[in-house]
Design an enzyme around this catalytic site. Structure first.
Site, PDB file in Angstrom:
ATOM      1  N   TYR A 157       0.854  -1.196   0.000  1.00 16.75           N
ATOM      2  CA  TYR A 157       0.000   0.000   0.000  1.00 16.75           C
ATOM      3  C   TYR A 157       0.882   1.234   0.000  1.00 16.75           C
ATOM      4  CZ  TYR A 157      -5.024   0.011   0.015  1.00 16.75           C
ATOM      5  OH  TYR A 157      -6.320   0.020  -0.392  1.00 16.75           O
TER       6      TYR A 157
ATOM      7  N   ARG B 240      -0.980  -2.500 -18.591  1.00 16.58           N
ATOM      8  CA  ARG B 240      -2.275  -1.824 -18.658  1.00 16.58           C
ATOM      9  C   ARG B 240      -2.303  -0.678 -17.645  1.00 16.58           C
ATOM     10  NH1 ARG B 240      -6.411  -2.987 -21.295  1.00 16.58           N
ATOM     11  NH2 ARG B 240      -5.071  -4.424 -22.394  1.00 16.58           N
TER      12      ARG B 240
ATOM     13  N   THR C 193      -2.760   6.147 -22.280  1.00 18.41           N
ATOM     14  CA  THR C 193      -2.667   4.803 -21.724  1.00 18.41           C
ATOM     15  C   THR C 193      -1.203   4.393 -21.836  1.00 18.41           C
ATOM     16  OG1 THR C 193      -3.025   3.788 -23.867  1.00 18.41           O
ATOM     17  CG2 THR C 193      -4.977   4.120 -22.510  1.00 18.41           C
TER      18      THR C 193
ATOM     19  N   LYS D 260      -0.976   0.573 -25.108  1.00 17.15           N
ATOM     20  CA  LYS D 260      -1.262   0.492 -26.549  1.00 17.15           C
ATOM     21  C   LYS D 260       0.077   0.588 -27.291  1.00 17.15           C
ATOM     22  CE  LYS D 260      -5.950   2.017 -25.674  1.00 17.15           C
ATOM     23  NZ  LYS D 260      -6.974   3.076 -25.774  1.00 17.15           N
TER      24      LYS D 260
ATOM     25  N   GLU E 249      -0.530   4.795  -0.594  1.00 20.84           N
ATOM     26  CA  GLU E 249      -1.339   5.995  -0.863  1.00 20.84           C
ATOM     27  C   GLU E 249      -0.491   7.242  -0.669  1.00 20.84           C
ATOM     28  OE1 GLU E 249      -4.890   5.884   1.500  1.00 20.84           O
ATOM     29  OE2 GLU E 249      -5.877   4.488   0.145  1.00 20.84           O
TER      30      GLU E 249
ATOM     31  N   ASP F 107      -5.270  13.646 -25.530  1.00 17.50           N
ATOM     32  CA  ASP F 107      -5.292  12.259 -25.064  1.00 17.50           C
ATOM     33  C   ASP F 107      -4.618  11.428 -26.156  1.00 17.50           C
ATOM     34  OD1 ASP F 107      -5.829   9.643 -24.463  1.00 17.50           O
ATOM     35  OD2 ASP F 107      -7.964   9.949 -24.056  1.00 17.50           O
TER      36      ASP F 107
HETATM   37  C1  LIG Z   1      -8.024   3.380 -25.012  1.00 15.47           C
HETATM   38  C2  LIG Z   1      -8.317   4.830 -24.790  1.00 15.47           C
HETATM   39  C3  LIG Z   1      -8.588   5.327 -23.515  1.00 15.47           C
HETATM   40  C4  LIG Z   1      -8.936   4.471 -22.341  1.00 15.47           C
HETATM   41  O1  LIG Z   1      -8.054   3.648 -21.827  1.00 15.47           O
HETATM   42  P1  LIG Z   1      -8.477   2.552 -20.749  1.00 15.47           P
HETATM   43  O2  LIG Z   1      -7.146   2.185 -20.204  1.00 15.47           O
HETATM   44  O3  LIG Z   1      -9.190   1.488 -21.461  1.00 15.47           O
HETATM   45  O4  LIG Z   1      -9.315   3.226 -19.715  1.00 15.47           O
HETATM   46  C5  LIG Z   1      -8.735   6.693 -23.348  1.00 15.47           C
HETATM   47  N1  LIG Z   1      -8.627   7.521 -24.400  1.00 15.47           N
HETATM   48  C6  LIG Z   1      -8.414   7.066 -25.634  1.00 15.47           C
HETATM   49  C7  LIG Z   1      -8.327   8.049 -26.759  1.00 15.47           C
HETATM   50  C8  LIG Z   1      -8.259   5.709 -25.880  1.00 15.47           C
HETATM   51  O5  LIG Z   1      -8.091   5.273 -27.132  1.00 15.47           O
END
Ligand SMILES: *Cc1c(COP(=O)(O)O)cnc(C)c1O
Length: 428
Positions: free
Chosen positions: A45, A226, A217, A220, A47, A191
């Site tokens: 933990y 993840r 993220t 990807k 926090e 994003d």
């Molecule tokens: C995949 C994605 C997310 C979300 O990611 P998670 O880890 O699944 O919550 C947010 N924004 C965009 C543009 C994405 O393609």
């Protein structure tokens, strides 16, 4: 050992080994990333933030989290990074929580044109709590018309403009977005969940100098565990004038840190943060650019081949690792769900996806989205990608020819043995 679960994990490993992974949001991490994710750090933990924790015994995880932060800042040339968000959606939610009040207008990319749920969709926190408005692509070009984005921003006066998407194959004009944000007094969030790995390789436009805040993220194109992150090229004073109790100006870094914890989350996942640090280290190695270039070259090869076979790709091609294919151009009666089902029978994994102005629902769709990040990690080159398009085209040519699809599956399973995955491990 829990036999039921570990047998299933082995089955999943076998599935990943034998199939062709074209889901644009997936990738295969290194064994080192998996080892860190599966480590004893899951027990801890922590926090709070390094040096300011609410629990004892954090001396070691503090070092790990600091390394993750430093490496991420180095990857993107950023001044600030928060590596605690559990996912991309959590990272976005934390930014919204930090910079907006409930009911504030926001402006994002339309989900049905390739945007993401967490940018204001009515079924997501972002759309339930804030006043969501959208820009989209043009029906004829499949491209974003920046003059229309500006007109929409002038109309809705958003507090936050979001650029970035999940199914947009073109690069972003972050500079123009910033000019629009400045004109209407909005903050600009990029994003980069999808193209982050290519931005890190300096193969796409850099959002960092233009956007106030950037989220991503890590699983990807960044090829980590993840999770999510928040970064800023430069820290800045809270533009909405909020001060501390003592009257001092609050910096955005403090606002974002409090929004992630305690605003949005409890304890950070230090095992995942360690794995993020490992992945960022891999991105800092010179071979990362080679990977990114191959991802793009593979996407170009696939897009060119799809187009030559009569498929329409939204916007006519791709700048990044993915493309959105409108199946109606070649097979008006074939929908995305049928295509996804037929391809999975040959161990090719893609996802059905709405195309802009789709005539079908999100559960059926007229399109499929494919990406090259995962197959490039497996070792695919352009010629392998052309084979993949041939297989896909043959399958979609008659989705009811089960014998032919089964033959292709055997061929693919054999083909994939030349691209080993986690070879040294029985169980990953
Ligand atoms: C995949 C994605 C997310 C979300 O990611 P998670 O880890 O699944 O919550 C947010 N924004 C965009 C543009 C994405 O393609």
């Amino acid at each position: 050992m829990d036999k039921i679960i570990f047998d299933l994990i082995e089955k999943e490993l076998s599935r990943q080994r034998h199939g062709i992974e074209l889901i644009a949001s997936e990738n295969f991490t290194s064994q080192a990333v998996i080892d860190a994710t599966g480590s004893c750090l899951t027990n801890k933990y922590a926090e709070g933030y390094p040096g300011k924790r609410y629990y004892g015994g954090c001396e070691i995880v503090d070092q790990i989290e600091n390394i993750a932060i430093q490496r991420l800042c180095e990857v993107f040339g950023a001044e600030y990074a928060n590596v605690q968000p559990h996912s991309g959606a959590q990272a976005n939610a934390a930014v919204f929580l930090g910079v907006l009040k409930p009911g504030d207008p926001i402006l994002g990319f339309d989900l049905s044109h390739g945007g993401h749920l967490s940018h204001g969709s009515a079924v997501n926190y972002s759309g339930l709590v804030y006043n969501a408005n959208f820009y989209g692509v043009e029906p004829d070009t499949g491209l974003i018309d920046m003059d229309k984005v500006e007109a929409k921003a002038l109309e809705v006066k958003p507090k936050l403009i979001i650029c970035g998407a999940s199914a947009y194959s073109r690069d972003w004009d972050y500079g123009r977005f910033r000019a629009i944000a400045d004109k209407v007094g909005a903050l600009l969030l990029a994003d980069i969940a999808h193209p982050a790995g290519l931005i890190a390789a300096k193969l796409l436009n850099d959002p960092i100098p233009h956007c106030h805040i950037v989220t991503s993220t890590t699983h990807k194109t960044l090829r980590g565990p993840r999770g999510g992150v928040i970064i800023m090229g430069k820290d800045f004073e809270n533009p909405w004038g909020k001060k501390t109790n003592k009257g001092a100006t609050i910096m955005m870094s403090a606002i974002l840190n409090s929004a992630v914890f305690p605003g949005m989350q409890g304890g950070p996942l230090e095992h995942v943060i360690a794995a993020k640090a490992v992945a960022f280290g891999e991105i800092l190695s010179p071979s990362w650019k080679v990977y990114g270039q191959q991802v793009q070259a593979n996407a170009q090869a696939m897009a060119g081949s799809f187009i030559s076979k009569g498929y329409h790709i939204i916007s006519g091609g791709t700048d990044n690792h993915l493309m959105l294919i409108d199946l109606r151009s070649k097979y008006p009666d074939l929908n995305g769900r049928q295509a996804e089902d037929a391809l999975i029978n040959a161990d090719i994994t893609i996802n059905k996806n709405m195309v802009p102005f789709d005539s079908r629902s999100a559960f059926v769709t007229s399109g499929i989205r494919v990406g090259t990040a995962a197959i490039t990690t497996r070792g695919f080159k352009e010629e392998d990608c052309l084979r993949v398009v041939d297989w896909i085209d043959t399958i979609l040519g008659d989705i009811n020819d089960e014998a032919r699809i089964a033959n292709i599956r055997d061929e693919i399973n054999e083909y994939m043995t030349a691209f080993p995955l986690y070879e040294d491990k029985v169980t990953v």
